[in-house]
Design an enzyme around this catalytic site. Structure first.
Site, PDB file in Angstrom:
ATOM      1  N   LYS A  45       9.433  46.160  53.002  1.00 17.78           N
ATOM      2  CA  LYS A  45       9.060  47.430  53.614  1.00 17.78           C
ATOM      3  C   LYS A  45      10.122  47.797  54.657  1.00 17.78           C
ATOM      4  O   LYS A  45      10.518  46.937  55.474  1.00 17.78           O
ATOM      5  CB  LYS A  45       7.695  47.320  54.306  1.00 17.78           C
ATOM      6  CG  LYS A  45       6.541  47.085  53.333  1.00 17.78           C
ATOM      7  CD  LYS A  45       6.161  48.343  52.581  1.00 17.78           C
ATOM      8  CE  LYS A  45       4.857  48.177  51.822  1.00 17.78           C
ATOM      9  NZ  LYS A  45       4.500  49.379  51.034  1.00 17.78           N
TER      10      LYS A  45
ATOM     11  N   ASP B 299      10.757  49.607  50.012  1.00 15.90           N
ATOM     12  CA  ASP B 299       9.724  50.645  50.076  1.00 15.90           C
ATOM     13  C   ASP B 299       9.705  51.242  51.468  1.00 15.90           C
ATOM     14  O   ASP B 299       9.407  50.550  52.441  1.00 15.90           O
ATOM     15  CB  ASP B 299       8.345  50.058  49.731  1.00 15.90           C
ATOM     16  CG  ASP B 299       7.282  51.146  49.606  1.00 15.90           C
ATOM     17  OD1 ASP B 299       7.617  52.335  49.776  1.00 15.90           O
ATOM     18  OD2 ASP B 299       6.123  50.793  49.313  1.00 15.90           O
TER      19      ASP B 299
ATOM     20  N   GLU C  28      11.529  52.760  46.938  1.00 15.29           N
ATOM     21  CA  GLU C  28      10.307  53.507  46.669  1.00 15.29           C
ATOM     22  C   GLU C  28      10.083  54.530  47.781  1.00 15.29           C
ATOM     23  O   GLU C  28      10.240  54.208  48.957  1.00 15.29           O
ATOM     24  CB  GLU C  28       9.157  52.496  46.753  1.00 15.29           C
ATOM     25  CG  GLU C  28       8.180  52.505  45.628  1.00 15.29           C
ATOM     26  CD  GLU C  28       7.153  51.419  45.877  1.00 15.29           C
ATOM     27  OE1 GLU C  28       6.106  51.711  46.452  1.00 15.29           O
ATOM     28  OE2 GLU C  28       7.405  50.255  45.506  1.00 15.29           O
TER      29      GLU C  28
ATOM     30  N   ASP D 119       6.178  56.997  44.849  1.00 11.55           N
ATOM     31  CA  ASP D 119       4.863  56.367  44.998  1.00 11.55           C
ATOM     32  C   ASP D 119       3.881  57.432  45.502  1.00 11.55           C
ATOM     33  O   ASP D 119       3.178  58.047  44.705  1.00 11.55           O
ATOM     34  CB  ASP D 119       4.951  55.162  45.948  1.00 11.55           C
ATOM     35  CG  ASP D 119       3.606  54.472  46.135  1.00 11.55           C
ATOM     36  OD1 ASP D 119       2.589  54.960  45.591  1.00 11.55           O
ATOM     37  OD2 ASP D 119       3.526  53.439  46.845  1.00 11.55           O
TER      38      ASP D 119
ATOM     39  N   LYS E  47      -0.752  53.665  41.074  1.00  7.53           N
ATOM     40  CA  LYS E  47      -1.814  52.853  41.691  1.00  7.53           C
ATOM     41  C   LYS E  47      -3.152  53.391  41.221  1.00  7.53           C
ATOM     42  O   LYS E  47      -3.370  54.605  41.252  1.00  7.53           O
ATOM     43  CB  LYS E  47      -1.736  52.928  43.222  1.00  7.53           C
ATOM     44  CG  LYS E  47      -0.555  52.160  43.775  1.00  7.53           C
ATOM     45  CD  LYS E  47      -0.417  52.307  45.263  1.00  7.53           C
ATOM     46  CE  LYS E  47       0.862  51.636  45.717  1.00  7.53           C
ATOM     47  NZ  LYS E  47       1.307  52.120  47.027  1.00  7.53           N
TER      48      LYS E  47
HETATM   49 MG    MG Z   1       4.921  52.139  47.960  1.00 12.65          MG
END
Ligand code: MG
Length: 368
Positions: free
Chosen positions: A165, A190, A216, A241, A265
């Protein structure tokens, strides 16, 4: 007996609260617990039920636990007495906007139930492309030293792909990547919408000496032009995303050639049915999908794992959130060994039990 004779008799929903081992920070904020919901769909005289989980979050799906429970309560009477016809059930649920975590919980439970009724593992019902697939492990926003420690620990547990991240600060984020660049692992990034388009490109250009699979969601979810600008100006693939919830979002992004991949997701799209549409749209456009998760336990993660095993165009997997939970209440279901995900060869999701459901909530929410 086939599913055509089965009817839904009861749908229950309850609070499903999960604590994390430690706070998890991403650029959108820090999370310490997951206030999820657990849904059961029962059919006929059978004691068999399907099980699904919803993991709502205001910051991404725009919903919360109370609203999700309320949605299940409101939609349940419309579904009871209906056959296990997934398209008809989806149509009823999708006549309401949003509430995708609650919809996902119901949709997953119905797929679980259909798998149980037909005595087939879900991934086989959906196509059965493969038996195992590799997942990454995610490392939240930490200091470079902490990122390195976490990475070494992940490698010792068999993970070979890490999702790091980043916060949207070019120099600080660069130090995080430098800290793990000698470890011989695959790295994906991400930003959770943290960069401006210009800073994202600046950051990506500084990564040219590292092997990065993709980044991402570098820019805010609504900034489709920004996403396209980063894709065209940088030299690493850009995945969407938060910009893609439903199939229609995927269609727009691939038509406008904004991204190199899409992270699906179940909580954003409302379940397996809509996820399958996104997979097919992406495949037709020649771009791969990733399957990711919110802070979910191994109920909905197992549904996502079945999907990843069933479909060839899911090429990247990030189904690790149960590893961040203090307690894993699920027995059966997906397993991760040396970074590889497998599911049980048993009907439906293959989940055999859930512990730690709070009985006071059960009384309140169960008989709806
Ligand atoms: Mg993500």
């Amino acid at each position: 007996m086939g599913t055509e004779t089965r009817k839904i008799t009861k749908i229950t929903a309850e609070k499903y609260d999960l604590s994390l081992i430690e706070p998890f920070r991403i650029s959108l904020g820090t999370i310490t617990k997951a206030n999820n919901i657990l849904v059961r769909v029962f059919c006929n005289d059978s004691s068999t039920f399907g099980m699904g989980e919803g993991s709502p979050t205001y910051k991404i799906t725009g919903d919360n636990q109370a609203g999700s429970l309320s949605f299940v309560k409101d939609v349940a009477p419309l579904l009871v007495d209906r056959k296990l016809d997934i398209q008809a059930i989806d149509e009823i649920m999708n006549s309401f906007v949003n509430m995708t975590a609650a919809k996902a919980a119901i949709n997953i439970a119905i797929y679980d139930l259909i798998g149980k009724e037909l005595s087939k593992p879900l991934f086989k019902l959906l196509g059965g492309y493969r038996k195992e697939i590799e997942t990454d492990l995610t490392i939240g926003i930490l200091t470079p030293k902490e990122v390195r420690e976490k990475a070494i620990d992940a490698i010792s547990k068999g993970f070979r792909i890490l999702k790091i991240k980043v916060e949207g600060d070019v120099e600080r984020d660069l130090k995080r990547i430098e800290a793990i660049s000698d470890l011989g692992i695959k790295i994906r990034l991400d930003a959770n919408q943290g960069f401006t388009p210009k800073d994202a490109v600046k950051f990506i250009r500084k990564l040219s000496s590292f092997e990065i699979e993709f980044i991402e969601q570098p820019v805010p979810f609504w900034d489709i032009d920004g996403l396209k600008y980063v894709k065209e100006s940088g030299n690493i693939p850009v995945f969407a995303d938060e910009s893609v919830h439903l199939a229609r979002d995927a269609l727009k992004l691939v038509q406008e050639k904004c991204v190199d991949g899409i992270n699906i997701k179940l909580m954003k799209c409302g379940g397996l049915s809509e996820a399958i549409k996104i997979i097919n749209i992406a495949e037709a456009a020649g771009i791969p999908c990733m399957i990711g998760c919110m802070l979910e336990s191994r109920i909905s993660l197992t549904a996502a794992a079945h999907l990843a095993l069933a479909f060839k165009n899911i090429k990247y997997v990030d189904l690790d959130s149960y590893l961040f939970l203090k307690d894993d209440p699920v027995s059966g279901g997906m397993e991760v060994k040396n970074g590889k995900i497998t599911v049980p060869d048993s009907p439906g999701l293959g989940i055999t039990g859930i512990r730690c459901i709070k009985s006071s909530y059960e009384k309140e929410e169960k008989n709806i």
